[in-house]
Design an enzyme around this catalytic site. Structure first.
Site, PDB file in Angstrom:
ATOM      1  N   HIS A  72       0.854  -1.197   0.000  1.00  0.00           N
ATOM      2  CA  HIS A  72       0.000   0.000   0.000  1.00  0.00           C
ATOM      3  C   HIS A  72       0.883   1.238   0.000  1.00  0.00           C
ATOM      4  O   HIS A  72       1.806   1.336   0.802  1.00  0.00           O
ATOM      5  CB  HIS A  72      -0.902   0.027   1.237  1.00  0.00           C
ATOM      6  CG  HIS A  72      -2.025  -0.966   1.180  1.00  0.00           C
ATOM      7  ND1 HIS A  72      -3.159  -0.854   1.938  1.00  0.00           N
ATOM      8  CD2 HIS A  72      -2.185  -2.086   0.435  1.00  0.00           C
ATOM      9  CE1 HIS A  72      -3.969  -1.870   1.679  1.00  0.00           C
ATOM     10  NE2 HIS A  72      -3.391  -2.637   0.775  1.00  0.00           N
ATOM     11  N   TYR A 200      -8.471   5.248   8.356  1.00  0.00           N
ATOM     12  CA  TYR A 200      -8.480   5.602   9.776  1.00  0.00           C
ATOM     13  C   TYR A 200      -9.521   6.692   9.948  1.00  0.00           C
ATOM     14  O   TYR A 200      -9.346   7.800   9.422  1.00  0.00           O
ATOM     15  CB  TYR A 200      -7.104   6.114  10.218  1.00  0.00           C
ATOM     16  CG  TYR A 200      -6.050   5.035  10.337  1.00  0.00           C
ATOM     17  CD1 TYR A 200      -5.365   4.573   9.211  1.00  0.00           C
ATOM     18  CD2 TYR A 200      -5.741   4.488  11.571  1.00  0.00           C
ATOM     19  CE1 TYR A 200      -4.396   3.579   9.323  1.00  0.00           C
ATOM     20  CE2 TYR A 200      -4.764   3.491  11.698  1.00  0.00           C
ATOM     21  CZ  TYR A 200      -4.111   3.046  10.571  1.00  0.00           C
ATOM     22  OH  TYR A 200      -3.155   2.064  10.688  1.00  0.00           O
ATOM     23  N   PRO A 292      -2.600  -0.028  19.164  1.00  0.00           N
ATOM     24  CA  PRO A 292      -2.408  -0.464  17.771  1.00  0.00           C
ATOM     25  C   PRO A 292      -2.667   0.608  16.707  1.00  0.00           C
ATOM     26  O   PRO A 292      -2.466   0.346  15.521  1.00  0.00           O
ATOM     27  CB  PRO A 292      -3.400  -1.623  17.620  1.00  0.00           C
ATOM     28  CG  PRO A 292      -4.401  -1.437  18.704  1.00  0.00           C
ATOM     29  CD  PRO A 292      -3.716  -0.731  19.817  1.00  0.00           C
ATOM     30  N   LYS A 296       2.450  -0.344  15.071  1.00  0.00           N
ATOM     31  CA  LYS A 296       3.891  -0.386  15.351  1.00  0.00           C
ATOM     32  C   LYS A 296       4.385  -1.613  16.116  1.00  0.00           C
ATOM     33  O   LYS A 296       5.580  -1.913  16.094  1.00  0.00           O
ATOM     34  CB  LYS A 296       4.295   0.856  16.170  1.00  0.00           C
ATOM     35  CG  LYS A 296       4.290   2.130  15.376  1.00  0.00           C
ATOM     36  CD  LYS A 296       5.463   2.196  14.418  1.00  0.00           C
ATOM     37  CE  LYS A 296       5.167   3.096  13.249  1.00  0.00           C
ATOM     38  NZ  LYS A 296       5.284   2.499  11.948  1.00  0.00           N
ATOM     39  N   TYR A 384       4.707   6.479  10.091  1.00  0.00           N
ATOM     40  CA  TYR A 384       3.872   5.326   9.763  1.00  0.00           C
ATOM     41  C   TYR A 384       4.657   4.269   8.983  1.00  0.00           C
ATOM     42  O   TYR A 384       4.563   3.076   9.271  1.00  0.00           O
ATOM     43  CB  TYR A 384       2.634   5.781   8.969  1.00  0.00           C
ATOM     44  CG  TYR A 384       1.557   4.729   8.881  1.00  0.00           C
ATOM     45  CD1 TYR A 384       0.655   4.537   9.935  1.00  0.00           C
ATOM     46  CD2 TYR A 384       1.455   3.902   7.775  1.00  0.00           C
ATOM     47  CE1 TYR A 384      -0.313   3.553   9.874  1.00  0.00           C
ATOM     48  CE2 TYR A 384       0.479   2.910   7.703  1.00  0.00           C
ATOM     49  CZ  TYR A 384      -0.400   2.749   8.751  1.00  0.00           C
ATOM     50  OH  TYR A 384      -1.358   1.780   8.690  1.00  0.00           O
TER      51      TYR A 384
END
Ligand code: RFL
Ligand code: PHB
Length: 386
Positions: A72, A200, A292, A296, A384
């Site tokens: 992604h 998100y 979460p 990570k 990220y």
């Protein structure tokens, strides 16, 4: 039994450490309390950083991941009824791979067994002794008998609830903790993907996340009360909540399907310092936990054992302890970066029970800043992707 490194726990940290040590020519034995079937079926993480992917590939266990994982190049932040893409790869040159943790576990178990590695499943009552000597011992029940392993080192890779961390005398442990007044309700669904990249979502009813496992199976989460119970959530109520939190004015719809797994996950931040006591070295969730939201935890575990395997390798080649001495401080630098990022993402995207309308507006202002400032978007993106 004798070995060079006794490893407690066959999660990603313990298995990968054993694999990397093997490549360094260092012998290890892995002790796991659960069965092989159980560890290969536990549903957990899904997002691998580029560095994690690179390490798995370079060490020869990335073949299936490269074939079956999904690369992604962005994620979506969704708030105030609109979606905004964070172009991870355009902003950082790196990408993430979606490939389930239990698939990584299967690949690592297969690699260890193929190389003749010793993995003991179903070990009970493991206990550590003489950690401050040069010959630490691990005693345990296995196949109805008491066994003892004498080793040069012990690696505590037994997760947050393991026995390794509590084996360190409390005066040598500094622990930092934050718990959050919410959990995540997670489901696995038989359905095609509703989105090409993870979503998100910030919503006044709480956070929601749309992730994926395969073209047939989707992984979804929504913020819930940590004391809530799965039985209070029949499928229809789950879908209603997800549709509400993920709604946009942009014509997007969430595809439904058969829900075949449900669970509630607690959220906490935790770090122990140092990640070493005598000849015991902690790695992964045994030493630190992140909520979460930043994806990570698994990646931190991988980073720890990368550093640790190199340190053991160097010790056995040169008898030089320098890398073992610096293991904890090297690993902790990365750990605290991820602790901050995970806390930040969690604080920005979730609803807190004592939220005021002011705080809600502050969250929206921050989200708006991320999607309108390249500098702020890079901050999110580089954390990220790792
Ligand atoms: P694990 O995976 O907990 O493995 C520890 C192993 O040790 C065994 N054990 C013992 N064995 C022998 N004797 C004892 N006394 C023992 N006590 C325990 C256990 O049975 C187990 O097999 O720790 P490890 O290896 O440090 O790996 C950490 C990761 O599992 C964890 O950080 C991630 O799953 C966190 N996480 C995520 N991380 C990511 O990087 N990306 C993600 O997308 C992501 N999503 C998640 C997550 C964790 C989640 N949950 C369930 C907390 C999503 C969820 C929902
Ligand atoms: C998952 O797919 O399980 C997942 C994805 C992203 C997260 C956490 C979990 O931040």
């Amino acid at each position: 039994m004798k070995t060079q490194v006794a490893i407690v726990g066959a999660g990603p940290a313990g298995l990968l450490l054993s694999h990397l040590l093997h490549l360094e020519g260092v012998a290890s034995v892995v002790l796991e309390s659960r069965s092989r079937e159980e560890i290969e079926a536990t549903i957990r993480a899904g997002v691998l950083e580029q560095g994690t992917v690179d390490l798995l590939e370079q060490s020869g266990v990335g073949e299936r991941m490269k074939r079956e994982g999904f690369v992604h190049e962005g994620i979506y932040l969704r708030f105030a009824g609109r979606s905004h893409r964070i172009a991870l790869t355009e902003l950082t040159g790196r990408a993430i791979t979606v490939y389930a943790q239990h698939e990584v576990i299967k690949d690592l178990v297969a690699a260890r067994l193929a190389a003749g590695g010793t993995l003991l499943f179903g070990v009970k009552d493991a206990a550590l002794y003489d950690l401050d000597s040069t010959a630490p011992k691990t005693r345990f029940h296995w196949n109805g008998k008491v066994h003892e392993i004498e080793s040069d080192f012990v690696a505590g890779c037994d997760g947050f609830h393991g026995i390794s961390r509590p084996s360190i005398p409390s005066r040598h442990r500094h622990e930092f903790t934050r718990s959050y007044p919410f959990g995540w309700f997670g489901i696995l669904v038989e359905a095609p993907p509703s989105t090409d990249e993870l979503i998100y979502a910030h919503h006044e009813r709480g956070f929601a996340l749309v992730s994926t496992r395969s073209p047939q199976i989707q992984r979804l989460y929504f913020q819930c009360d940590p004391q809530d119970e799965v039985k209070n959530w029949p499928d229809a109520r789950i879908w209603e909540e997800l549709h509400t939190r993920l709604a946009t004015g942009e014509g997007w719809t969430l595809g439904e399907g058969r829900i075949f797994q449900k669970g509630i996950i607690a959220m906490r931040s935790f770090v122990v310092e140092p990640m070493r006591y005598g000849r015991l070295f902690l790695a992964g969730d045994a030493a630190h936990i992140v909520p979460p939201t930043g994806a990570k935890g698994l990646n931190l575990a991988v980073n720890d054992v990368r550093v640790l395997a190199e340190a053991f390798g160097s010790f056995y080649k040169t008898k030089n302890q320098a890398l073992l001495e610096s293991y904890s401080s090297t690993a902790l630098k990365r750990v605290w970066r991820a602790e901050h990022f995970s806390w930040w993402m969690t604080s920005m995207l979730h609803r807190f029970h004592d939220d005021t309308p002011f705080q809600h507006r502050i969250q929206l202002a921050e989200l708006d800043y991320i999607v309108s400032s390249r500098a702020k978007a890079i901050t999110l993106a580089e954390n990220y992707v790792g």
